[in-house]
Design an enzyme around this catalytic site. Structure first.
Site, PDB file in Angstrom:
ATOM      1  N   LYS A  47      40.912 -44.050 -19.906  1.00  0.00           N
ATOM      2  CA  LYS A  47      39.807 -44.421 -20.794  1.00  0.00           C
ATOM      3  C   LYS A  47      40.277 -44.540 -22.249  1.00  0.00           C
ATOM      4  CE  LYS A  47      37.196 -41.011 -21.873  1.00  0.00           C
ATOM      5  NZ  LYS A  47      37.642 -40.819 -23.275  1.00  0.00           N
ATOM      6  N   THR A  48      41.006 -43.540 -22.721  1.00  0.00           N
ATOM      7  CA  THR A  48      41.457 -43.547 -24.114  1.00  0.00           C
ATOM      8  C   THR A  48      42.390 -44.727 -24.374  1.00  0.00           C
ATOM      9  OG1 THR A  48      41.265 -41.140 -24.231  1.00  0.00           O
ATOM     10  CG2 THR A  48      42.643 -42.211 -25.889  1.00  0.00           C
ATOM     11  N   ASP A 239      32.776 -43.661 -27.464  1.00  0.00           N
ATOM     12  CA  ASP A 239      33.552 -42.909 -26.483  1.00  0.00           C
ATOM     13  C   ASP A 239      32.662 -41.864 -25.797  1.00  0.00           C
ATOM     14  OD1 ASP A 239      35.732 -41.946 -25.060  1.00  0.00           O
ATOM     15  OD2 ASP A 239      36.424 -40.651 -26.687  1.00  0.00           O
ATOM     16  N   GLU A 240      32.959 -41.538 -24.540  1.00  0.00           N
ATOM     17  CA  GLU A 240      32.234 -40.498 -23.780  1.00  0.00           C
ATOM     18  C   GLU A 240      30.720 -40.705 -23.859  1.00  0.00           C
ATOM     19  OE1 GLU A 240      33.785 -38.686 -21.866  1.00  0.00           O
ATOM     20  OE2 GLU A 240      35.690 -37.953 -22.681  1.00  0.00           O
ATOM     21  N   GLN A 269      30.560 -37.862 -14.659  1.00  0.00           N
ATOM     22  CA  GLN A 269      31.059 -36.709 -15.417  1.00  0.00           C
ATOM     23  C   GLN A 269      30.065 -36.271 -16.493  1.00  0.00           C
ATOM     24  OE1 GLN A 269      35.470 -36.433 -16.102  1.00  0.00           O
ATOM     25  NE2 GLN A 269      35.396 -38.629 -15.690  1.00  0.00           N
ATOM     26  N   ARG A 619      40.368 -32.503 -11.550  1.00  0.00           N
ATOM     27  CA  ARG A 619      41.334 -31.917 -12.484  1.00  0.00           C
ATOM     28  C   ARG A 619      42.709 -31.787 -11.835  1.00  0.00           C
ATOM     29  NH1 ARG A 619      39.413 -33.842 -16.171  1.00  0.00           N
ATOM     30  NH2 ARG A 619      38.090 -34.777 -14.590  1.00  0.00           N
TER      31      ARG A 619
END
Length: 666
Positions: A47-48, A239-240, A269, A619
């Site tokens: 994503k980043t 973002d997010e 998420q 994770r």
């Protein structure tokens, strides 16, 4: 599809091979035609990287940096993204408007706040200063409000007011939905909030939430300012996005009426509703931004195919209408299937984890790449103790050690005083919780109680309620003192004929639970921690043994738990683990009532718990252990537990079961 922009920029951007640097999904998002774009970026999908290259791509197409607005949730995220853009393009990060919602709000209000009657020299309060002003506001309306320790303190009051503002609702709704323990104070909190706002205006100060509240007011009430920034920022990137609250979503919508917005996030998420995040923001994005294009980034660079197969199954089992379709695809090679571990209780669960960790370390694994995750802090009690006994260093990344938490130490002080009335330190810890009683006052009251007990041939605990003692207690503390004295007397009586767990339960049911309710906004979570002590105490037949073990274990844990190390196991709640990744993950407590937690089950809404489980599973890079205890020993009589519904729903072929046959003693 690429788009053309006038080459009006004088920037010289070095060539970037987007095709080589990005996968097909990332490339499609980075080069998408401007318009309303919702980028569903799955866990571990880059994503980043996608956001960073999007900014670089816009610059390469002639968009001046001042026409790009980047909104993030942390300054670290903004700094990292813009720093990477500078590396890629040579454009200095200071030329962009990029940062957290609050930092951008502050910047706008400095420039235009006067148009909504904000003084140009306003200052920002930190959390402590804001609580001080709120306290003064409350006392200006009801002078004795905080003298009653069962009333919410400034911290919890501030949390209620903040939640109401960020969710754009009234105090009543905020209390009922998020802080039901304060429902008796709804009308008072309403008045306190109004007085707090008035006092801030009088002092020309703003708190953290004001930066967002006034930003929205600025855009909605000053058309000329709104038009300027709506025209200036041709491209807004968020973002997010799944973590936005209603206030933040409204700000974004107000800033982007032309729909030149790219929102990047993952509905699967969204796990922060307890702090105001609104799941509906991302789900209804298309409704608020017509002609939205949805692009998916689903190639996962983190986890093995076997882990992702399980993660995909978790999402597929959610209720209809609770998210977008998605399927993560693995880039990494195949590895072993996740393990589902059935243990008799939490101690056996902890023993299994320790045994496996030792094996992993013997195999050459690095401790820092091993994480132990849990739904709630109290669920880490046994694993903390077993790691300490095993001599395995660990780092807690989701708070302080279990026995070092203030509310745990407070209750243990009750136990110490009941068992040993000569423990003046334990007495002082409890007494200073009461209004107008400091350390010196506590010392005087302790000495007076000792003298009164001796003169009247009474037990120390009984003497706490004697008239000679009570009349020396500060007036604001008298009611609490009498309630506390009664609780301690009841605990003493139970201790004489009952068991340690019964004494602990009596302490929880007494004065301290009333105090806790007013002292902390997260009262329910802290009560869960305290209740877990009941099950812990049931392992001991004598109070002296319980207290000694708590003291010794706390000392051992203090020795083994380290602040920061490259050679330590990571312990964390799932919430705190979001955004992190580890080679090996152990997820504890996967039983009904523990994960999903009982409150979610009782309220009939476990979908956020499912998303939290999904976050936990994703994770792990290589090995994943999903453990559940068959017996609940948290508090009260032992009860059989069912495996979490999230486990029961999984096809058997997605995991390998492990059943522990050995029974461990304490």
């Amino acid at each position: 599809m690429e788009f053309e922009l006038p080459a009006s920029s004088t920037l010289e951007i070095p060539p970037i091979d987007y095709r080589a640097d990005l996968n097909d999904e990332q490339f499609a998002a980075v080069t998408a035609e401007p318009g309303p774009l919702l980028i569903l970026a799955g866990a571990g999908s880059g994503k980043t990287r996608t956001l960073t290259y999007r900014v670089a791509y816009l610059l390469s197409k002639g968009v001046p940096p001042q026409e790009i607005l980047l909104l993030t949730f942390t300054n670290k995220a903004a700094k990292e993204m813009l720093g990477r853009v500078e590396e890629l393009t040579g454009v200095e990060s200071r030329r962009f408007w990029g940062g957290t919602f609050h930092s951008i709000g502050h910047r706008l209000l400095r420039l235009h706040g006067e148009s909504i009657n904000m003084p140009p020299n306003f200052t920002i309060l930190d959390a402590s200063e804001a609580e001080t002003i709120l306290k003064q506001s409350v006392e200006s309306i009801e002078a004795g409000f905080f003298k009653n320790k069962t009333h919410p303190k400034p911290g919890p009051l501030s949390a209620v007011i903040s939640m109401a503002r960020n969710t754009m609702t009234n105090i009543e709704r905020a209390v009922l939905d998020y802080f039901p323990q304060h429902q008796d104070f709804i009308d008072q909190i309403d008045r306190f909030a109004a007085a707090y706002d008035a006092r801030k205006k009088e002092q020309k100060v703003v708190d953290y939430d004001d930066l967002l509240v006034h930003w929205l007011k600025l855009i909605e009430s000053t058309p000329e300012v709104a038009a300027y920034y709506q025209n200036r920022f041709k491209h807004t990137l968020v973002d997010e996005y799944q973590d936005t609250n209603i206030l933040q979503a409204k700000i974004v919508d107000a800033m982007c009426p032309s729909h030149q917005i790219m929102a990047v996030g993952d509905d699967a998420q969204c796990i922060y509703s307890w702090r105001g995040a609104n799941f509906e923001n991302i789900i209804t994005f298309q409704d608020r931004h017509p002609n939205t294009r949805i692009l998916r980034i689903e190639t996962n660079y983190r986890s093995s195919p076997e882990i992702l197969n399980l993660a995909n199954a978790v999402i597929k089992n959610r209720a209809a209408g609770h998210g977008f379709d998605k399927e993560l695809r693995a880039f990494r090679p195949s590895c072993q299937a996740p393990y589902v571990v059935q243990a008799m209780d939490t101690r056996e669960q902890a023993h299994f984890v320790i045994t496996r960790i030792r094996g992993l370390l013997d195999e050459g694994r690095t401790a820092k790449e091993i994480a132990i995750l849990y739904r709630a802090h109290y669920q880490a009690l046994d694993i903390q103790m077993e790691l300490s006994r095993a001599g395995i260093p660990y780092q807690i990344t989701s708070g302080v050690r279990f026995f070092e938490q203030a509310h745990i130490k407070d209750l243990v002080a009750h136990l110490r005083l009941v068992f040993n009335p000569n423990d003046a330190t334990a007495f002082a810890r409890i007494a200073t919780l009461l209004p107008k009683i400091g350390e010196k006052s506590a010392q005087k009251l302790y000495s007076l109680t000792v003298d009164t007990a001796r003169q009247n041939e009474m037990d120390f605990i009984d003497a706490l309620g004697a008239d000679a003692v009570v009349k020396k207690v500060p007036a604001p503390a008298k009611a609490d003192w009498e309630s506390l004295a009664l609780t301690l007397r009841d605990m003493k009586q139970v201790n004489e004929s009952g068991t340690p767990d019964e004494v602990v339960q009596m302490g929880i049911d007494g004065w301290y639970s009333q105090y806790l309710q007013g002292a902390y906004a997260n009262y329910v979570n802290r009560m869960d921690d305290l209740k877990s002590l009941v099950g812990f105490a049931a392992r001991f037949s004598e109070m002296q043994e319980l207290i000694a073990q708590i003291t010794l274990l706390n000392s051992e844990v203090s020795d083994r738990q380290i602040e920061d190390s490259d050679d330590a196991i990571r312990l964390t709640t799932v919430h705190q683990a979001k955004g992190l990744e580890y080679d090996i993950v152990f997820l504890l407590g996967l039983a009904e009532g523990l994960f999903p937690i009982r409150r979610a089950i009782e309220e009939g809404d476990t979908e956020e718990e499912r998303r939290l489980f999904y976050v936990a599973v994703t994770r792990a890079r290589e090995e994943l252990y999903l453990a559940f205890p068959k017996m609940n020993t948290k508090g009260g009589p032992s009860m059989f537990l069912s495996p979490s519904r999230f486990l029961q729903e999984l096809p058997n072929e997605l995991y390998e079961p492990i059943r522990i046959r050995r029974s461990y003693g304490w």
